[in-house]
Design a protein around this motif. Structure first.
Motif, short mmCIF file in Angstrom:
data_model
loop_
_atom_site.label_atom_id
_atom_site.label_comp_id
_atom_site.label_asym_id
_atom_site.label_seq_id
_atom_site.Cartn_x
_atom_site.Cartn_y
_atom_site.Cartn_z
N LEU A 128 -8.62 67.16 15.57
CA LEU A 128 -9.17 66.80 16.87
C LEU A 128 -10.29 65.77 16.73
O LEU A 128 -10.41 64.85 17.53
N ARG A 129 -11.09 65.92 15.68
CA ARG A 129 -12.18 64.96 15.45
C ARG A 129 -11.62 63.60 15.02
O ARG A 129 -12.13 62.55 15.41
N ARG A 130 -10.55 63.61 14.22
CA ARG A 130 -10.01 62.36 13.69
C ARG A 130 -9.10 61.65 14.67
O ARG A 130 -9.05 60.43 14.72
N LEU A 131 -8.36 62.43 15.46
CA LEU A 131 -7.37 61.85 16.36
C LEU A 131 -7.57 62.39 17.77
O LEU A 131 -6.70 63.07 18.31
N PRO A 132 -8.71 62.12 18.39
CA PRO A 132 -8.98 62.73 19.70
C PRO A 132 -8.01 62.31 20.78
O PRO A 132 -7.77 63.06 21.73
N THR A 133 -7.41 61.12 20.67
CA THR A 133 -6.49 60.67 21.71
C THR A 133 -5.06 61.11 21.45
O THR A 133 -4.21 60.97 22.32
N GLU A 134 -4.79 61.63 20.25
CA GLU A 134 -3.42 62.00 19.91
C GLU A 134 -3.20 63.50 19.86
O GLU A 134 -2.09 63.95 19.69
N TYR A 135 -4.26 64.25 19.99
CA TYR A 135 -4.12 65.70 19.87
C TYR A 135 -3.66 66.29 21.20
O TYR A 135 -4.09 65.81 22.24
N PRO A 136 -2.82 67.30 21.27
CA PRO A 136 -2.33 68.05 20.12
C PRO A 136 -1.16 67.36 19.44
O PRO A 136 -0.25 66.90 20.12
N PRO A 137 -1.16 67.28 18.11
CA PRO A 137 -0.05 66.66 17.39
C PRO A 137 1.16 67.57 17.37
O PRO A 137 1.06 68.76 17.64
N GLN A 138 2.28 67.01 17.04
CA GLN A 138 3.48 67.81 16.85
C GLN A 138 3.51 68.30 15.42
O GLN A 138 3.44 67.50 14.48
N PHE A 139 3.58 69.58 15.25
CA PHE A 139 3.56 70.17 13.92
C PHE A 139 4.98 70.46 13.49
O PHE A 139 5.66 71.29 14.09
N PRO A 140 5.48 69.77 12.46
CA PRO A 140 6.85 69.97 12.01
C PRO A 140 7.03 71.30 11.32
O PRO A 140 6.07 72.04 11.12
N LEU A 149 -2.85 78.34 0.51
CA LEU A 149 -1.45 78.11 0.86
C LEU A 149 -1.33 77.40 2.20
O LEU A 149 -0.61 76.40 2.33
N MET A 150 -2.04 77.89 3.21
CA MET A 150 -1.95 77.27 4.52
C MET A 150 -2.46 75.84 4.49
O MET A 150 -1.86 74.92 5.07
N LEU A 151 -3.56 75.60 3.79
CA LEU A 151 -4.10 74.25 3.70
C LEU A 151 -3.12 73.32 2.99
O LEU A 151 -2.93 72.17 3.39
N GLY A 152 -2.49 73.82 1.93
CA GLY A 152 -1.51 73.01 1.22
C GLY A 152 -0.32 72.65 2.10
O GLY A 152 0.16 71.51 2.09
N LEU A 153 0.15 73.61 2.89
CA LEU A 153 1.26 73.34 3.79
C LEU A 153 0.89 72.28 4.82
O LEU A 153 1.64 71.33 5.07
N LEU A 154 -0.28 72.43 5.42
CA LEU A 154 -0.71 71.49 6.45
C LEU A 154 -0.94 70.10 5.87
O LEU A 154 -0.60 69.08 6.49
N TRP A 155 -1.50 70.04 4.68
CA TRP A 155 -1.79 68.76 4.06
C TRP A 155 -0.50 67.99 3.76
O TRP A 155 -0.39 66.80 4.07
N THR A 156 0.48 68.65 3.17
CA THR A 156 1.73 67.95 2.85
C THR A 156 2.53 67.61 4.09
O THR A 156 3.12 66.53 4.20
N ALA A 177 -9.41 75.59 11.62
CA ALA A 177 -10.25 74.57 11.00
C ALA A 177 -9.50 73.24 10.92
O ALA A 177 -10.06 72.17 11.17
N TYR A 178 -8.22 73.32 10.58
CA TYR A 178 -7.42 72.10 10.52
C TYR A 178 -7.26 71.49 11.90
O TYR A 178 -7.31 70.27 12.06
N ARG A 179 -7.07 72.32 12.91
CA ARG A 179 -6.95 71.81 14.28
C ARG A 179 -8.19 71.05 14.69
O ARG A 179 -8.12 69.96 15.28
N ARG A 180 -9.34 71.60 14.37
CA ARG A 180 -10.59 70.93 14.73
C ARG A 180 -10.77 69.64 13.94
O ARG A 180 -11.29 68.65 14.48
N HIS A 181 -10.35 69.67 12.69
CA HIS A 181 -10.42 68.45 11.88
C HIS A 181 -9.54 67.36 12.49
O HIS A 181 -9.98 66.20 12.61
#
Length: 260
Positions: free
Chosen positions: A244-256, A163-170, A238-242
């Motif tokens: 962070l690896r993909r967007l090191p200059t943009e983290y922390p992102p804004q989570f809607p 459930l959490m992964l689905g929410l974060l993905w969408t 786990a998603y945060r670390r993912h």
């Protein structure tokens, strides 16, 4: 600023959000309890029409639960608070920085208060039917047997992570964001049909506690806290670390806002 001051300020500013969260879990318990009676009680005309196969009855339950979650997520009230309705979801999004600590605590308090109040009222209102073995007061419980608790714990971890992964993905997809509420509803409907026999399909410690306290039954209550809370927190990390690896200059992102 002292934490007590932040809590007071948050309450003054966002009390409507907290009422929405309490109302959401009340609605969830109300509709799921009524659906349990309608689809599972042997005196119900609907249950008799569907036949003795429990998985067929669970399809009806799943449609009610999933449809309700989706409807609440897209409602003006759900959009106001983010439609968490679940302390485990709130924990995950607090960990990601989506919600302030004071708001997260008020969310959890509202969710537990709503669940406890709804559980007590429903236990009284549905007393003639709630005690039937096919309903068990709408409590969540593991499989019987020496290892039933382990199976239930593992199942709760899996569905909570999904459930959490689905929410974060969408939520972080430009095209998928608008489908977050629909995906949450669909996942819950599938979980009711497929996973409910293993653990009762909780995902939500507030929902489980509300029913358990009202019924005076709490079989392995701890696993319905450890499983969802631990799984959603770990998935968020786990998603945060993912990210962070993909967007090191943009983290922390804004989570809607989330819908769950």
């Amino acid at each position: 600023m002292a934490f007590a001051t932040r809590m007071t300020q948050a309450l003054r500013q966002n009390w409507r959000h907290y009422l929405v969260e309490a109302g959401g879990i009340i609605a969830f318990l109300t509709f799921s309890s009524l659906a349990a009676v309608v689809f599972h009680h042997p005196d119900s005309a609907v249950a008799r029409a569907l036949g003795p196969r429990e998985w067929v009855q669970r399809i009806g339950m799943g449609l009610v639960v999933g449809g309700l979650i989706a409807a609440m997520a897209y409602s003006p009230w759900g959009k106001r608070s983010g439609a968490h309705f679940n302390p485990a979801v709130t924990l995950g999004f607090w960990h990601l920085g989506h919600i302030a600590a004071a708001d997260a605590l008020w969310y959890a308090l509202a969710q537990f208060a709503g669940a406890l109040g709804a559980g007590a009222v429903l236990h009284w209102a549905l007393a003639p039917w709630f005690g039937h073995p096919s309903i068990h007061h709408n409590t969540t419980r593991p499989l019987e047997g020496p290892h039933g608790w382990a199976v239930a714990l593992g199942a709760e971890v899996v569905i909570s992570s999904m459930l959490m992964l689905g929410l974060l993905w969408t939520m972080h997809s430009a095209r998928g964001k608008k489908w977050t509420g629909a995906l949450a509803g669909l996942l819950l409907a599938v979980f009711v049909v497929v996973e409910a026999p293993l653990s009762g399909m909780s995902l939500n410690p507030a929902r489980t506690l509300g029913s358990a306290v009202a019924a005076g039954e709490a079989p392995h209550l701890w696993l319905y806290f450890v499983g969802p809370l631990g799984a959603m927190w770990a998935t968020a990390e786990a998603y945060r670390r993912h990210r962070l690896r993909r967007l090191p200059t943009e983290y922390p992102p804004q989570f809607p806002d989330a819908a769950a």
